[in-house]
Design a protein around this motif. Structure first.
Motif, PDB file in Angstrom:
ATOM      1  N   UNK A  60       7.376  -7.687  11.947  1.00 37.03           N
ATOM      2  CA  UNK A  60       6.245  -7.376  11.062  1.00 37.03           C
ATOM      3  C   UNK A  60       6.713  -7.164   9.623  1.00 37.03           C
ATOM      4  N   UNK A  61       5.807  -7.311   8.656  1.00 37.55           N
ATOM      5  CA  UNK A  61       6.185  -7.106   7.263  1.00 37.55           C
ATOM      6  C   UNK A  61       6.549  -5.648   7.008  1.00 37.55           C
ATOM      7  N   UNK A  62       7.298  -5.416   5.953  1.00 40.43           N
ATOM      8  CA  UNK A  62       7.655  -4.049   5.577  1.00 40.43           C
ATOM      9  C   UNK A  62       6.406  -3.303   5.116  1.00 40.43           C
ATOM     10  N   UNK A  63       6.463  -1.991   5.119  1.00 39.53           N
ATOM     11  CA  UNK A  63       5.344  -1.186   4.626  1.00 39.53           C
ATOM     12  C   UNK A  63       4.123  -1.317   5.511  1.00 39.53           C
ATOM     13  N   UNK A  64       2.986  -1.527   4.891  1.00 42.53           N
ATOM     14  CA  UNK A  64       1.736  -1.678   5.631  1.00 42.53           C
ATOM     15  C   UNK A  64       1.721  -3.019   6.355  1.00 42.53           C
ATOM     16  N   UNK A  65       1.399  -3.005   7.600  1.00 41.51           N
ATOM     17  CA  UNK A  65       1.417  -4.240   8.402  1.00 41.51           C
ATOM     18  C   UNK A  65       0.308  -5.213   8.041  1.00 41.51           C
TER      19      UNK A  65
END
Length: 80
Positions: A33-38
């Motif tokens: 998943x992407x960093x920070x907020x998904x």
């Protein structure tokens, strides 16, 4: 903002479909998943903070919570 855009995209009889406001992007991999907020890669309000920091889950009412740095209506802290 991401949830609001999804709800706005639900068709209703007799109502023209509004522009949803979602950012065109491929779905992120659940394995990476992407960093920070998904949801930041598809959210129209995402910024650098969303990329750096995962938003905390913040209660906004009885039985309700939000995990967003930029919640609609300002119901949660801004996460600065």
């Amino acid at each position: 903002p991401y949830t609001a855009a999804l709800l706005a995209s639900v068709p209703e009889p007799g109502r023209p479909l509004p522009a949803a406001g979602l950012v065109a992007a491929e779905q992120p991999s659940p394995l990476a998943p992407p960093s920070g907020c998904r949801f930041r890669t598809r959210c129209p309000l995402a910024d650098e903070q969303c990329a750096r920091q995962e938003p905390p889950l913040t209660p906004i009412g009885e039985g309700r919570a939000v995990a967003c740095h930029r919640p609609l209506g300002g119901s949660a802290r801004s996460g600065t």
